[in-house]
Motif scaffolding. Structure first.
Motif, PDB file in Angstrom:
ATOM      1  N   GLN A  45       0.832  -1.207   0.000  1.00  0.00           N
ATOM      2  CA  GLN A  45       0.000   0.000   0.000  1.00  0.00           C
ATOM      3  C   GLN A  45       0.865   1.255   0.000  1.00  0.00           C
ATOM      4  N   GLU A  46       1.968   1.204   0.735  1.00  0.00           N
ATOM      5  CA  GLU A  46       2.869   2.349   0.751  1.00  0.00           C
ATOM      6  C   GLU A  46       3.523   2.551  -0.610  1.00  0.00           C
ATOM      7  N   SER A  71       6.857   1.080 -12.380  1.00  0.00           N
ATOM      8  CA  SER A  71       6.012  -0.111 -12.295  1.00  0.00           C
ATOM      9  C   SER A  71       6.558  -1.221 -13.196  1.00  0.00           C
ATOM     10  N   ARG A 125       5.681   6.946 -13.120  1.00  0.00           N
ATOM     11  CA  ARG A 125       5.015   5.856 -12.405  1.00  0.00           C
ATOM     12  C   ARG A 125       5.005   4.585 -13.255  1.00  0.00           C
ATOM     13  N   GLU A 126       4.741   4.741 -14.565  1.00  0.00           N
ATOM     14  CA  GLU A 126       4.709   3.589 -15.474  1.00  0.00           C
ATOM     15  C   GLU A 126       6.091   2.928 -15.566  1.00  0.00           C
ATOM     16  N   GLY A 172       2.614  10.392 -14.527  1.00  0.00           N
ATOM     17  CA  GLY A 172       2.205   9.147 -15.170  1.00  0.00           C
ATOM     18  C   GLY A 172       3.331   8.338 -15.809  1.00  0.00           C
ATOM     19  N   LEU A 215       2.207   1.775  -3.499  1.00  0.00           N
ATOM     20  CA  LEU A 215       1.193   2.368  -4.375  1.00  0.00           C
ATOM     21  C   LEU A 215       1.000   3.856  -4.072  1.00  0.00           C
ATOM     22  N   ARG A 216       1.012   4.216  -2.789  1.00  0.00           N
ATOM     23  CA  ARG A 216       0.856   5.625  -2.403  1.00  0.00           C
ATOM     24  C   ARG A 216       2.028   6.452  -2.935  1.00  0.00           C
ATOM     25  N   LEU A 240       4.002   5.672  -5.527  1.00  0.00           N
ATOM     26  CA  LEU A 240       3.920   5.723  -6.988  1.00  0.00           C
ATOM     27  C   LEU A 240       2.844   6.710  -7.441  1.00  0.00           C
ATOM     28  N   ASP A 241       1.748   6.835  -6.673  1.00  0.00           N
ATOM     29  CA  ASP A 241       0.689   7.779  -7.035  1.00  0.00           C
ATOM     30  C   ASP A 241       1.174   9.223  -6.989  1.00  0.00           C
ATOM     31  N   GLY A 242       2.238   9.486  -6.247  1.00  0.00           N
ATOM     32  CA  GLY A 242       2.785  10.839  -6.160  1.00  0.00           C
ATOM     33  C   GLY A 242       3.669  11.214  -7.341  1.00  0.00           C
TER      34      GLY A 242
END
Length: 183
Positions: free
Chosen positions: A119-120, A137, A133-134, A130, A122-123, A125-127
Motif C-alpha cells: 500500500q505504501e 512499475s 510511475r509507469e 504518469g 502504491l501511495r 507511486l501515485d505521487g
C-alpha cells in the motif's frame, strides 16, 4: 652446424652473438619438445629461461657440441624440475562456473521494497507523474529490462532510463521514502 660449436668458438667473445644465435637455432626446438613432453606448464617460457641461463656461460662449456648439448639439457632438466615443484605447491586452478555460483546480493531497490508495504508503494507511486510511475512499475514491480520497458511504452531506452532516474530522484525527495533508505 654443430661442427661450428667447438670449444674455441664458444670462448670467442667477438663472435658470441653469432655463436648464441647458432646455439639457439640448433637446440631451441629440441629443448621445447623436451619441456613439452615432460609436462612443463609453459614450455616456451621455460625454454627462454634455459637459453637465458646458457648464454652467459657459453664460454665455460667444454667438450664442443656434445658438451654444449649436455649442458643445455641439464639446464632444461633443472627448469623442468623447478616447474614441477612449483606446480605441486600451487593450488589447483578451477574455472569459474557462473551457473554454480550461489552467492547473491539484493539490490538497493529490492531492500527498499521489502521494507515497505504494498500500500505504501502504491501511495508513493501515485505521487509521481504518469510516465515516471509507469516506468517504475514496469522496471521494479514487473521486473522488465530497460529495453523491454522501452518497447512496452513505445519509447527509446534512453528515455526510459531518464524517466527512471527522475522518478527515483522524486521518490527520494518524499519524506516517506527517506526513513526507509537510512539503515
Amino acid at each position: 652446424m654443430t661442427d661450428a660449436l667447438t670449444d674455441e668458438a664458444l670462448r670467442d667473445e667477438s663472435r658470441q652473438a653469432d655463436v648464441f644465435s647458432l646455439v639457439y637455432r640448433t637446440y631451441a626446438s629440441q629443448v621445447l619438445g623436451y619441456l613439452t613432453a615432460r609436462g612443463v606448464e609453459d614450455p616456451e617460457a621455460a625454454m627462454q629461461e634455459v637459453f637465458l641461463s646458457v648464454l652467459p656461460r657459453l664460454g665455460t662449456v667444454h667438450g664442443g657440441a656434445a658438451g654444449l648439448r649436455t649442458f643445455i639439457f641439464s639446464v632444461a632438466h633443472a627448469r623442468m624440475v623447478d616447474d614441477h615443484r612449483r606446480q605441486n605447491r600451487t593450488p589447483a586452478k578451477l574455472p569459474f562456473e557462473p551457473e554454480l555460483d550461489q552467492r547473491e546480493d539484493s539490490s538497493a531497490e529490492d531492500v527498499a521494497l521489502e521494507r515497505i508495504s504494498p500500500q505504501e508503494v502504491l501511495r508513493l507511486l501515485d505521487g509521481l507523474p504518469g510516465d515516471q510511475r509507469e516506468v517504475l512499475s514496469l522496471r521494479l514491480v514487473a521486473g522488465l529490462t530497460v529495453e523491454q520497458a522501452a518497447e512496452t511504452m513505445g519509447k527509446s531506452a534512453g528515455a526510459v532510463k531518464q524517466l527512471q532516474r527522475r522518478a527515483l530522484l522524486k521518490l527520494r525527495e518524499l519524506s516517506g521514502v527517506k526513513e526507509y533508505l537510512t539503515p
